[in-house]
Write a protein that holds these residues in place. Sequence first.
Motif, PDB file in Angstrom:
ATOM      1  N   GLY B 261     -40.679  92.252 -39.708  1.00  0.00           N
ATOM      2  CA  GLY B 261     -40.683  93.014 -40.403  1.00  0.00           C
ATOM      3  C   GLY B 261     -39.890  92.340 -41.623  1.00  0.00           C
ATOM      4  O   GLY B 261     -40.068  93.425 -42.512  1.00  0.00           O
ATOM      5  N   TYR B 305     -47.362  85.956 -42.545  1.00  0.00           N
ATOM      6  CA  TYR B 305     -46.943  86.843 -43.510  1.00  0.00           C
ATOM      7  C   TYR B 305     -47.913  87.555 -44.139  1.00  0.00           C
ATOM      8  O   TYR B 305     -49.884  87.264 -43.943  1.00  0.00           O
ATOM      9  N   GLU B 306     -47.949  88.570 -44.537  1.00  0.00           N
ATOM     10  CA  GLU B 306     -48.697  89.175 -45.452  1.00  0.00           C
ATOM     11  C   GLU B 306     -48.238  88.876 -46.876  1.00  0.00           C
ATOM     12  O   GLU B 306     -47.227  89.772 -47.608  1.00  0.00           O
ATOM     13  N   SER B 325     -45.062  89.612 -40.542  1.00  0.00           N
ATOM     14  CA  SER B 325     -45.577  90.418 -39.335  1.00  0.00           C
ATOM     15  C   SER B 325     -45.837  89.703 -38.610  1.00  0.00           C
ATOM     16  O   SER B 325     -45.985  90.532 -37.379  1.00  0.00           O
ATOM     17  N   SER B 326     -45.907  88.760 -37.479  1.00  0.00           N
ATOM     18  CA  SER B 326     -45.490  88.408 -36.621  1.00  0.00           C
ATOM     19  C   SER B 326     -44.140  87.738 -36.151  1.00  0.00           C
ATOM     20  O   SER B 326     -43.437  86.989 -36.933  1.00  0.00           O
TER      21      SER B 326
END
Lengths: 359, 336
Positions: B261, B305-306, B325-326
């Motif tokens: 996050g 990532y986004e 995101s991961s």
Amino acid sequence: MAVHQFIPALNPHDATGTHTLKLRDALRAAGWRSEIFAEAIHDDLASQAYKHWMYPEHAAEGDVAIYQFTTSSAVAGYLAEQGLPLILDFHDFTAPEYFAGWEPRSVQRAAAAGEELALLAPQAVLGMAKSPFSERQLRRAGCRRTVVVPVLADYGRVTGAPDRRVAAELAALGERGGADILFVGRIVPSKAQHDLVKALWAYRRLYDARARLHLVGGTSSFEYAKALQGYVDDLGLAAAVRITGEVSDAALAAHFAAADVYLSLSAHEGFGVPLVEAMVAGVPVVTRGAGAVAETVSGAALVLAAADPAYIAAALHRACTDDRLRTALVAAGRRRAAELSGGAAAAPLVDAVAGAVAR
Amino acid sequence: MSDTEPTLPADPQAYVEQVMAEIADEVRLRRASGDLPPKLERELDELFLAHSPVAGRGGDLGEALRMVDAATFIDPVVPVESERAAGAVVKKGMRSLLLWYVGWITHQMSQSSSAVSRALHIVDDRLGDLERQVEVQRIPGAKVVEFPALHRPDAWWVEPAVAAVAKAPGRVLHAACGDGWLVRRIDAAGGDAYGVDPRAHLVDAAELGILDLRGEGVAEHLRAVAAAGLGGVVLTGIVDGMGGGERTQLLTAIATRLAPGGALVVHSVSRDAWEAAGAPPEADLSPGRPLRADTWCRLLGDSGYEAVAQPGPGGEDFLVTAVRSSITTPYPPSER
């Protein structure tokens, strides 16, 4: 038919030793023949186990092996050659990078453990992990079927009768005022006791100048232990940091009884038995959320992202002085500990073994 | 402790989260008041490192060899001083009795250690030769390249960069931080930021009592940060001139240190700006050249990532905002 256990070293007062003995009893109670085979056996447990190379004397058709994977051992290669249906009971191990620069031998040993895991995991019919964190490690190593099962620990030892002499010594210290901060674990780089000392220094500077830190546990990393002692002396904390070495169960109970807060800043934990012991003993827990720690405490502790001394000092201050928070943490801790240490804790392991054996 | 029994919170989880938020506020106040100056925290770290063995401090082989040489000889003649009168006599007697045996053992150990020491000196010599050869072919690390018109507090990208990390789940690292103006902005927006800059002279001139700034390289700094120990990372002026290998190492290190996050914000200049006549000389001296915005998004997207890119109004620069995101496995084998 027999379900035998293999383990690198069988020691008393040791989380994996206790787990192995309790599982042996549970397997026998479930109707299997079960013996323990180890590369090294502590003198006190000589009657409880055989050397691993003595297995052929006990071998029978249909045997299943459970390997208590704790560290690198000749047992891993031995089991790989036996061709027995294998269940890995995985206790995690500290990765080599945590020893780098401190203990070359430990680096080699940890690296070898990684290779042995890669060898055995694909062969295993089942991998039993102690936390989802460790389960992911097993899967990455090639274990096809995995399950998370509890550690069979003797949590009651921390609420047993405390050692009177130690209790009196701690009570005398307590009368001087200041919080008593406790950590239980081997003095090794991955447990980051130097961060605990740093946090104590910050906590004393900012909130409680009389606070003390009790580091309970032996060491297998003498370079790190020497550096830690030097650090304590340099910071002028020799009177505030007690390094006890290994202690008896009764002395451990005395330490938990006297503690205001349990603080763990380990950089790596595959489960963290002492965290559960602190919750059983009703001691609020402040911890760094490394490895499986956040999963083990499951919301019943103040979990910090990193070992930042300013944050830790502030968290310690709240945990030591905020009655509402203490009550909430102790209640949540006891609930969580009950989930992890219930009377039927062995049942999921026996069920998992039965399921694997039946296939 | 109060006499009345405290009541248990109705929602323990929400209560613990509220306490953690209060602790974060308390830390910000303490830092702002100068109760625990960042400089002091750094000194604590350095003090411990001074006790670590040679390899733990980065591996000075020459110093390690001097220690090996000093420890090679094992003295079989043990001291016999004692606090008790008879103690010295007893110890001396035992020493005389055992000296033939202990001496034989220690002689062999000393010989063995000497052989190891000689071998290590040969390794040291050969390593020195290799280092000299490698130095000739070395690709220099990228320098910080700051464009005065783009790297300034009123630049268009500052607000979106601050907004992206102000609520990050942990401390925010800004590199290269210079005198700390962006660190101050992130702190003011409710974040908990600190800065790193290899240009130590800029950091030395900053408000070190108030801001947590460190004069060291970002890669060197990240090696000392725990896995998932950061909530956000802002990179300005340091990635533009990096070569591929250096950039990959940096992004790998960031990926393991960012909490799930967490946000990574990259401000970079366009190639046109990089090649323009008015570009700083450091641009010419850098081993690499800036990536395009789309390439950054692709690179970060492939790394879990986004990422979203935002072009600057004049086409001279852009901002990439990426959220992790991961979870990446901490410390991949390549970093061991």
